[in-house]
Design a protein around this motif. Structure first.
Motif, PDB file in Angstrom:
ATOM      1  N   ASN A 186      77.546  74.409  22.787  1.00  0.00           N
ATOM      2  CA  ASN A 186      77.702  74.514  24.237  1.00  0.00           C
ATOM      3  C   ASN A 186      78.669  75.623  24.623  1.00  0.00           C
ATOM      4  O   ASN A 186      78.564  76.201  25.707  1.00  0.00           O
ATOM      5  CB  ASN A 186      78.176  73.187  24.823  1.00  0.00           C
ATOM      6  N   GLN A 187      79.600  75.902  23.743  1.00  0.00           N
ATOM      7  CA  GLN A 187      80.572  76.972  24.000  1.00  0.00           C
ATOM      8  C   GLN A 187      81.140  77.456  22.675  1.00  0.00           C
ATOM      9  O   GLN A 187      80.986  76.800  21.638  1.00  0.00           O
ATOM     10  CB  GLN A 187      81.700  76.474  24.910  1.00  0.00           C
ATOM     11  N   GLY A 188      81.787  78.609  22.719  1.00  0.00           N
ATOM     12  CA  GLY A 188      82.353  79.137  21.490  1.00  0.00           C
ATOM     13  C   GLY A 188      83.227  80.345  21.736  1.00  0.00           C
ATOM     14  O   GLY A 188      83.271  80.903  22.844  1.00  0.00           O
ATOM     15  N   ILE A 189      83.949  80.738  20.702  1.00  0.00           N
ATOM     16  CA  ILE A 189      84.812  81.923  20.729  1.00  0.00           C
ATOM     17  C   ILE A 189      84.367  82.853  19.619  1.00  0.00           C
ATOM     18  O   ILE A 189      84.214  82.434  18.466  1.00  0.00           O
ATOM     19  CB  ILE A 189      86.290  81.552  20.534  1.00  0.00           C
ATOM     20  N   ILE A 190      84.128  84.110  19.975  1.00  0.00           N
ATOM     21  CA  ILE A 190      83.801  85.130  18.978  1.00  0.00           C
ATOM     22  C   ILE A 190      85.022  86.031  18.835  1.00  0.00           C
ATOM     23  O   ILE A 190      85.366  86.775  19.754  1.00  0.00           O
ATOM     24  CB  ILE A 190      82.572  85.956  19.395  1.00  0.00           C
ATOM     25  N   ASN A 191      85.693  85.926  17.722  1.00  0.00           N
ATOM     26  CA  ASN A 191      86.894  86.723  17.446  1.00  0.00           C
ATOM     27  C   ASN A 191      86.571  87.603  16.244  1.00  0.00           C
ATOM     28  O   ASN A 191      86.722  87.192  15.094  1.00  0.00           O
ATOM     29  CB  ASN A 191      88.082  85.804  17.156  1.00  0.00           C
ATOM     30  N   ALA A 192      86.059  88.789  16.528  1.00  0.00           N
ATOM     31  CA  ALA A 192      85.589  89.680  15.472  1.00  0.00           C
ATOM     32  C   ALA A 192      85.870  91.124  15.879  1.00  0.00           C
ATOM     33  O   ALA A 192      85.451  91.552  16.956  1.00  0.00           O
ATOM     34  CB  ALA A 192      84.097  89.478  15.226  1.00  0.00           C
ATOM     35  N   PRO A 193      86.574  91.879  15.045  1.00  0.00           N
ATOM     36  CA  PRO A 193      86.972  93.247  15.416  1.00  0.00           C
ATOM     37  C   PRO A 193      85.780  94.178  15.543  1.00  0.00           C
ATOM     38  O   PRO A 193      84.781  94.037  14.831  1.00  0.00           O
ATOM     39  CB  PRO A 193      87.894  93.671  14.265  1.00  0.00           C
ATOM     40  N   ILE A 194      85.897  95.133  16.454  1.00  0.00           N
ATOM     41  CA  ILE A 194      84.801  96.076  16.718  1.00  0.00           C
ATOM     42  C   ILE A 194      85.271  97.508  16.476  1.00  0.00           C
ATOM     43  O   ILE A 194      86.368  97.903  16.863  1.00  0.00           O
ATOM     44  CB  ILE A 194      84.290  95.909  18.162  1.00  0.00           C
ATOM     45  N   GLY A 195      84.403  98.272  15.826  1.00  0.00           N
ATOM     46  CA  GLY A 195      84.647  99.688  15.599  1.00  0.00           C
ATOM     47  C   GLY A 195      83.314 100.421  15.543  1.00  0.00           C
ATOM     48  O   GLY A 195      82.260  99.842  15.802  1.00  0.00           O
ATOM     49  N   ARG A 196      83.369 101.687  15.202  1.00  0.00           N
ATOM     50  CA  ARG A 196      82.139 102.466  15.078  1.00  0.00           C
ATOM     51  C   ARG A 196      81.266 101.914  13.949  1.00  0.00           C
ATOM     52  O   ARG A 196      81.759 101.496  12.909  1.00  0.00           O
ATOM     53  CB  ARG A 196      82.445 103.936  14.796  1.00  0.00           C
ATOM     54  N   HIS A 197      79.954 101.925  14.190  1.00  0.00           N
ATOM     55  CA  HIS A 197      79.013 101.506  13.161  1.00  0.00           C
ATOM     56  C   HIS A 197      79.164 102.439  11.957  1.00  0.00           C
ATOM     57  O   HIS A 197      79.290 103.660  12.110  1.00  0.00           O
ATOM     58  CB  HIS A 197      77.590 101.569  13.719  1.00  0.00           C
ATOM     59  N   PRO A 198      79.165 101.903  10.749  1.00  0.00           N
ATOM     60  CA  PRO A 198      79.440 102.751   9.575  1.00  0.00           C
ATOM     61  C   PRO A 198      78.401 103.840   9.317  1.00  0.00           C
ATOM     62  O   PRO A 198      78.725 104.859   8.699  1.00  0.00           O
ATOM     63  CB  PRO A 198      79.477 101.737   8.412  1.00  0.00           C
ATOM     64  N   THR A 199      77.167 103.655   9.782  1.00  0.00           N
ATOM     65  CA  THR A 199      76.139 104.670   9.521  1.00  0.00           C
ATOM     66  C   THR A 199      75.553 105.291  10.777  1.00  0.00           C
ATOM     67  O   THR A 199      75.033 106.400  10.736  1.00  0.00           O
ATOM     68  CB  THR A 199      74.980 104.058   8.688  1.00  0.00           C
ATOM     69  N   ASP A 200      75.623 104.584  11.901  1.00  0.00           N
ATOM     70  CA  ASP A 200      75.098 105.104  13.168  1.00  0.00           C
ATOM     71  C   ASP A 200      76.268 105.270  14.136  1.00  0.00           C
ATOM     72  O   ASP A 200      76.712 104.314  14.756  1.00  0.00           O
ATOM     73  CB  ASP A 200      74.056 104.141  13.742  1.00  0.00           C
TER      74      ASP A 200
END
Length: 309
Positions: A186-200
């Motif tokens: 029903n709900q959630g937390i997404i705690n995940a670091p974001i950066g440039r895609h390694p190939t694109d």
């Protein structure tokens, strides 16, 4: 922070700042200025510590008195255009607008006309110059194909305060999205670091090196079997954050040409993602303000089709 003029600011170093580099100290207090930009300002002699010209690598001591003078922005070369704006609120310091899907926020290579900035230059007598001549007034961005509410700063003072609120997470941003699949929670937390895609390099991705903290919460509003309507809240502001995070958990945004499946079922030009609500404190009056905008027609049409199934 004490504003000495519209362009000059002063700070007093505290005990926790002992040993901190001058450029990093200023980045923390002026989050809308990049470290590189601040280093240029320091190199130009526009930063002083206790009345003397500072160096970027100077290590601060408690009670050091730091001043920085922001250079006047060069006159914008981006042309003003008579483009209609859906204005939700406006005063001498800020303007809040409902951006349509398909409108680019600011000019960039290959796209110098028809942007929100072009429209703002025609509508407003002045805009904050902190983000340079191509992005006057822009405190935060929405992707071209994300619709919804945005705030724009007319003055540097307003810009710095609004940017601080975003950084300190006191400004609230609520989005509504239609995503692929049936989200069971029903709900959630997404705690995940974001950066440039390694190939694109044109894409962002959840990566654990050369990345920045990214936190998104979601709450299910309605389920349709193969699709789910969700409300998302941002606690950080990374590029494509909601789109990347929802794809990361296996539920990409419907219509997303970059992070979704190649074949799209619905008639929508871009991702079904809408900035539905924005809450912040007025940078001058201190009044708590909240703006809500309804879903655009294309997203409502998708929901109507799903509800008829």
């Amino acid at each position: 922070m004490t504003a000495l003029t519209n362009k000059t600011f002063s700070f007093i170093a505290e005990d926790v700042d002992k040993g901190k580099r001058l450029d990093l100290f200023l980045v923390e207090r002026l989050p809308e200025l990049s470290r590189t930009h601040i280093q240029r300002i320091i190199a130009a002699g526009e930063v002083t510590v206790n009345g003397k010209a500072g160096k970027a690598n100077y290590k601060l001591a408690p009670a050091d008195y730091v001043t920085i003078r922001l250079p006047e922005p060069k006159p914008a070369e981006i042309k003003a255009e008579a483009i209609s704006l859906d204005i939700l609120y406006e005063d001498e310091d800020i303007i809040v607008i409902n951006k349509p899907r398909g409108m680019v926020v600011h000019p960039a290579a290959g796209n110098y006309e028809g942007t929100l900035v072009n429209a703002l230059l025609r509508h407003c007598d002045r805009l904050s110059g902190i983000n340079g001549v191509s992005r006057p007034g822009i405190v935060h961005r929405l992707d071209k194909d994300t619709s919804g509410v945005m705030m724009v700063a007319k003055t540097d003072r307003a810009h710095l305060d609004l940017a601080r609120q975003i950084k300190e997470r006191t400004a609230g941003r609520k989005y509504v999205a239609i995503v692929h699949g049936n989200i069971k929670e029903n709900q959630g937390i997404i705690n995940a670091p974001i950066g440039r895609h390694p190939t694109d390099r044109k894409k962002m991705a959840v990566v654990f090196t050369n990345s920045k903290e990214a936190i998104t919460t979601f709450q299910v509003l309605e389920r349709f079997g193969d699709y789910t309507l969700v409300e998302c809240r941002l606690f950080t502001g990374r590029t494509h954050q909601i789109r990347v995070h929802m794809a990361y958990i296996g539920h990409p945004v419907v219509g997303d040409p970059k992070y979704g499946p190649g074949r799209q079922r619905f008639a929508i030009m871009g991702q079904a993602l809408h900035a539905a609500e924005l809450t912040f404190q007025h940078p001058v009056t201190g009044e708590r303000m909240s703006f809500t905008v309804p879903l655009p027609d294309d997203m409502r049409a998708i929901l109507e089709e799903l509800r008829r199934r």
